[in-house]
Design an enzyme around this catalytic site. Structure first.
Site, PDB file in Angstrom:
ATOM      1  N   GLU A 126       1.191  -1.184  -0.115  1.00  0.00           N
ATOM      2  CA  GLU A 126      -0.072   0.013  -0.071  1.00  0.00           C
ATOM      3  C   GLU A 126       0.773   1.304   0.029  1.00  0.00           C
ATOM      4  O   GLU A 126       0.569   2.400  -0.236  1.00  0.00           O
ATOM      5  CB  GLU A 126      -0.867  -0.025   1.232  1.00  0.00           C
ATOM      6  N   HIS A 141      -4.426  -2.642   2.844  1.00  0.00           N
ATOM      7  CA  HIS A 141      -3.701  -1.921   4.117  1.00  0.00           C
ATOM      8  C   HIS A 141      -3.188  -3.160   5.143  1.00  0.00           C
ATOM      9  O   HIS A 141      -2.045  -2.988   5.527  1.00  0.00           O
ATOM     10  CB  HIS A 141      -4.721  -0.930   4.604  1.00  0.00           C
TER      11      HIS A 141
END
Ligand code: ATP
Length: 345
Positions: free
Chosen positions: A16, A311
């Site tokens: 991410e 994430h």
């Protein structure tokens, strides 16, 4: 055996590629004493490198861990962090902007909950920021789970601070546990109560009322479970949907934005809550990525959640680099996944 003095190399552009890689590295480094070097900090962000909020987290972690640090300056894309002993006590951290204070806490709390003495922290800055845990989530969702693992942590909001004005303040007290105990969160249990709060700070009341009307229509929550909170300083608008079940309280938050209709803010917040309700899992998307650090320090635990965000997937890799744990993820259906953390030595 790991040598804490050996620098572990972390690639900040991995997955991410955001600030979470830095915060997770700081949190685990501080809690375990393991030194690290991170390059390409926030490489996937429009403004890469350390912003004020990240720099505050680095400085806070350095102060608490009496760490030797290289590269701690605004816009820096590389950092070396070598912690020494964790110094508990009273601290005050002021972000100086509306940067998220709860994200600064993320970087230092894990070390303080397993430290040798109590601490009292005061944070000043933003308390309800987009893309960060709002204070209410911290107080009612994250900390109660952490407290079940051993420590006693309380959080008190003095005044909220919204982006872009900031000026919020909250306090945290920590009575540490000697070590964190693993936790299993596989069932949600019965839903006991649902309520919604729409805050308007320095903005017209009708914004909150329109948001709550959508909540009432789409989720059929009764009128007496819907609350408008009007605050003087702003501008700010936040909609929070709280779902209390036997095992956990989850909070879904929508942030009002200039140019985005109140109805749109409410619809996407309701959609997130509905996805959680339909899946029947205890742990929502954000809590899932935040529980990885305490479970890794506990050396075990498991929970059921929604399919992992990028994430969370990124956070798993960072955790595995800094702590000797394995993380097993099993997708049980399109909407449910189980995550298990196991010690590897
Ligand atoms: P940056 O690179 O700008 O620092 P980031 O990638 O580190 O951003 P995000 O991915 O936006 O930051 O998430 C930061 C943290 O905030 C994560 O731990 C996430 O779980 C948490 N978070 C974000 N939004 C919410 C929310 N609405 N409720 C609870 N927690 C949230």
């Amino acid at each position: 055996m790991r040598d804490p003095g050996n620098l572990i190399d972390i690639d900040g552009s991995f997955g991410e590629g955001g600030g979470q890689i830095l915060r997770t590295s700081l949190a685990l480094s501080l809690a375990t004493g393991q030194a690290f070097r991170i390059r390409n900090i926030r490489a996937a962000r429009r403004k890469p490198g350390l912003l004020r909020q990240h720099l505050t987290a680095v400085n806070a972690a350095a102060e608490i861990g009496q760490a030797r640090v290289e590269g701690a300056s605004l816009a820096s894309r590389e950092l070396i962090f070598k912690p020494a002993r964790v110094a508990t006590g009273s601290y005050r951290f002021d972000i100086g902007t509306a940067g998220s204070t709860t994200l600064v806490l993320q970087a230092i709390l894990p070390a303080l909950v397993v430290a040798s003495g109590p601490s009292a922290l005061t944070f000043e800055g933003g308390t309800h920021n987009p893309q960060a845990p709002p204070f209410d989530f911290l107080q009612k969702t994250f900390l109660p789970v952490l407290n079940r693992m051993g420590p006693t942590i309380t959080a008190t909001l003095d005044r909220p601070g919204f982006y872009p004005a900031g000026g919020g303040r909250f306090m945290v007290t920590i009575k540490p546990a000697r070590r964190l105990s693993p936790i299993q969160l596989l069932e949600r249990g019965e839903i006991q109560n649902c309520c919604a709060t729409a805050i308007v700070a320095g903005l017209p009341r009708h914004i909150a009322e329109r948001e709550l009307r959508i909540v009432h229509e789409r989720l059929s929550w009764p009128e007496d479970a819907l609350r408008v909170m009007e605050l003087p300083r702003g501008p700010g608008n936040v909609l929070m949907l709280e779902i209390q079940s036997e095992q956990i309280t989850e909070i879904f938050t929508g942030f009002g934005e200039r140019g985005v209709r109140a109805e749109t803010v409410a619809q996407s917040t309701v959609a997130a809550a509905q996805t959680y309700l339909d899946a029947g899992v205890p742990i929502g998307k954000f809590l899932a990525d935040q529980l990885l650090v305490p479970l890794a320090l506990a050396g075990g635990g498991s929970f059921k959640t929604l399919p992992l965000s990028r994430h969370a997937e990124t956070n798993i890799e960072v955790v595995k680099k800094l702590v000797d744990v394995d993380v097993r993820v099993a997708l049980e259906s399109e909407h449910v996944c189980t995550l298990e953390i196991l010690r590897t030595r």
